[in-house]
Design a protein around this motif. Structure first.
Motif, mmCIF file in Angstrom:
data_model
loop_
_atom_site.group_PDB
_atom_site.id
_atom_site.type_symbol
_atom_site.label_atom_id
_atom_site.label_comp_id
_atom_site.label_asym_id
_atom_site.label_seq_id
_atom_site.Cartn_x
_atom_site.Cartn_y
_atom_site.Cartn_z
ATOM 1 N N LEU A 66 -4.373 -2.773 17.937
ATOM 2 C CA LEU A 66 -4.929 -1.926 16.599
ATOM 3 C C LEU A 66 -4.691 -1.067 16.640
ATOM 4 N N GLU A 67 -4.029 0.084 17.577
ATOM 5 C CA GLU A 67 -3.271 1.244 17.960
ATOM 6 C C GLU A 67 -2.307 0.975 16.521
ATOM 7 N N ARG A 68 -1.050 0.351 16.811
ATOM 8 C CA ARG A 68 0.006 -0.084 16.075
ATOM 9 C C ARG A 68 -0.637 -0.323 15.143
ATOM 10 N N ILE A 69 -1.503 -0.802 14.747
ATOM 11 C CA ILE A 69 -2.004 -0.939 12.731
ATOM 12 C C ILE A 69 -2.541 -0.075 11.892
ATOM 13 N N THR A 70 -2.771 1.121 13.746
ATOM 14 C CA THR A 70 -3.190 2.550 12.747
ATOM 15 C C THR A 70 -1.846 3.077 11.605
ATOM 16 N N PRO A 71 -2.472 3.068 10.623
ATOM 17 C CA PRO A 71 -1.510 3.981 9.078
ATOM 18 C C PRO A 71 -1.054 5.138 10.151
ATOM 19 N N ASP A 72 -1.664 5.997 10.806
ATOM 20 C CA ASP A 72 -0.485 7.116 10.872
ATOM 21 C C ASP A 72 0.628 6.359 11.816
ATOM 22 N N SER A 73 0.585 5.959 13.213
ATOM 23 C CA SER A 73 1.364 4.706 13.940
ATOM 24 C C SER A 73 1.538 3.732 13.223
ATOM 25 N N LEU A 74 1.505 3.628 12.764
ATOM 26 C CA LEU A 74 2.379 2.209 11.397
ATOM 27 C C LEU A 74 3.148 2.917 10.296
ATOM 28 N N LEU A 75 3.325 4.156 10.100
ATOM 29 C CA LEU A 75 3.699 5.014 9.342
ATOM 30 C C LEU A 75 4.756 5.729 10.351
ATOM 31 N N LEU A 76 4.581 6.254 11.453
ATOM 32 C CA LEU A 76 5.942 6.346 12.376
ATOM 33 C C LEU A 76 7.131 5.353 12.911
ATOM 34 N N ARG A 77 6.228 4.525 12.787
ATOM 35 C CA ARG A 77 6.733 3.295 13.800
ATOM 36 C C ARG A 77 7.840 2.527 12.956
ATOM 37 N N VAL A 78 7.590 2.755 11.411
ATOM 38 C CA VAL A 78 8.326 1.674 10.339
ATOM 39 C C VAL A 78 8.728 2.752 9.040
ATOM 40 N N SER A 79 10.088 3.191 9.099
ATOM 41 C CA SER A 79 10.718 4.181 8.105
ATOM 42 C C SER A 79 10.697 3.019 6.837
ATOM 43 N N GLY A 80 10.928 4.486 5.791
ATOM 44 C CA GLY A 80 10.427 3.933 4.346
ATOM 45 C C GLY A 80 11.717 4.649 4.380
ATOM 46 N N ASN A 81 12.401 5.044 4.794
ATOM 47 C CA ASN A 81 13.456 6.230 4.454
ATOM 48 C C ASN A 81 14.953 4.553 3.529
ATOM 49 N N ASN A 82 14.555 5.545 2.506
ATOM 50 C CA ASN A 82 15.844 4.291 1.695
ATOM 51 C C ASN A 82 15.440 3.253 1.328
ATOM 52 N N MET A 83 14.294 3.279 0.866
ATOM 53 C CA MET A 83 13.078 1.975 0.269
ATOM 54 C C MET A 83 12.549 2.491 -0.446
ATOM 55 N N THR A 84 12.510 1.448 -1.429
ATOM 56 C CA THR A 84 11.373 1.920 -2.756
ATOM 57 C C THR A 84 10.101 1.845 -1.841
ATOM 58 N N ALA A 85 9.106 1.778 -3.470
ATOM 59 C CA ALA A 85 7.522 1.738 -2.607
ATOM 60 C C ALA A 85 6.961 0.566 -2.137
ATOM 61 N N ARG A 86 7.568 -1.145 -3.092
ATOM 62 C CA ARG A 86 7.570 -2.090 -3.114
ATOM 63 C C ARG A 86 8.208 -2.466 -2.302
ATOM 64 N N GLN A 87 9.892 -2.124 -1.529
ATOM 65 C CA GLN A 87 9.744 -2.829 -0.635
ATOM 66 C C GLN A 87 9.342 -2.019 0.866
ATOM 67 N N SER A 139 8.206 3.095 -10.050
ATOM 68 C CA SER A 139 9.250 3.915 -9.961
ATOM 69 C C SER A 139 9.977 4.717 -8.703
ATOM 70 N N ALA A 140 8.423 4.309 -7.528
ATOM 71 C CA ALA A 140 8.001 5.080 -6.388
ATOM 72 C C ALA A 140 8.901 4.751 -5.415
ATOM 73 N N ALA A 141 8.968 6.077 -4.405
ATOM 74 C CA ALA A 141 9.685 5.811 -3.747
ATOM 75 C C ALA A 141 8.746 5.987 -1.993
ATOM 76 N N GLY A 142 9.672 4.842 -1.019
ATOM 77 C CA GLY A 142 8.756 4.373 0.088
ATOM 78 C C GLY A 142 8.453 5.703 0.842
ATOM 79 N N LYS A 143 9.090 6.561 0.223
ATOM 80 C CA LYS A 143 7.680 8.311 0.927
ATOM 81 C C LYS A 143 7.202 8.492 0.495
ATOM 82 N N ASP A 144 6.748 8.384 -0.843
ATOM 83 C CA ASP A 144 5.506 8.294 -2.001
ATOM 84 C C ASP A 144 4.894 7.431 -1.264
#
Length: 176
Positions: A66-87, A139-144
């Motif tokens: 549950l801690e690992r899927i908490t959005p703030d934890s999940l977003l820190l662990r899984v990086s969306g740099n250089n990805m589209t929002a869909r990816q 057209s949103a980016a992963g960081k969006d």
């Protein structure tokens, strides 16, 4: 000595011997039953301790999940740099699924109510990521997406994740 006297003497000698035999047999039987019961009780206690340890580990793993899927934890662990929002959406959802599949068997050791809450928490994170994605332009980016998920997460008053963690902690306390 006549025939009747001989029978009486024989009976006087045999009756105590037969009584002694049955008393001895009863004592041995009771001793064996007691030994079996003590051995079974020892095995039961050992199994009980082992089961409690396995259950505690399951509760630990569920809280970690549950801690690992908490959005703030999940977003820190899984990086969306250089990805589209869909990816990034697909990557986040895959991370949640992988965590869930890794811990799926733990449902054997937690109560049905706790498992229902764990599943509801997972589903709420998936729904949150999908809803955030739906609110973004194509057209949103992963960081969006990351920003939108965090914004929506901060708006949640009582999250299913916190509810599930609370229930798991209550169940662990009830074990002791």
């Amino acid at each position: 000595m006549n025939g009747n006297d001989w029978i009486i003497v024989t009976l006087v000698a045999l009756v105590p011997a037969v009584m002694l035999f049955f008393a001895f047999r009863f004592s041995i039987s009771a001793f064996i039953k007691q030994s079996r019961w003590e051995k079974q009780e020892s095995i039961r206690q050992k199994c009980s301790k082992e089961i409690i340890m396995v259950r505690l580990q399951a509760y630990e793993r569920m809280i970690l999940f549950l801690e690992r899927i908490t959005p703030d934890s999940l977003l820190l662990r899984v990086s969306g740099n250089n990805m589209t929002a869909r990816q990034f959406q697909e990557t986040l959802l895959e991370a949640v699924r992988a965590e869930y599949e890794h811990n799926f068997t733990q449902q054997l050791y937690v109560t049905e109510q706790a498992w229902i809450l764990v599943r509801a928490a997972r589903e709420s994170v998936i729904r949150l990521v999908n809803t955030a994605m739906d609110d973004l332009p194509s057209s949103a980016a992963g960081k969006d997406l990351s920003r939108k998920v965090l914004e929506m997460w901060l708006e949640v008053d009582e999250s299913p994740i916190h509810t599930a963690v609370h229930e798991l902690k209550q169940e662990v306390r009830s074990l002791f």
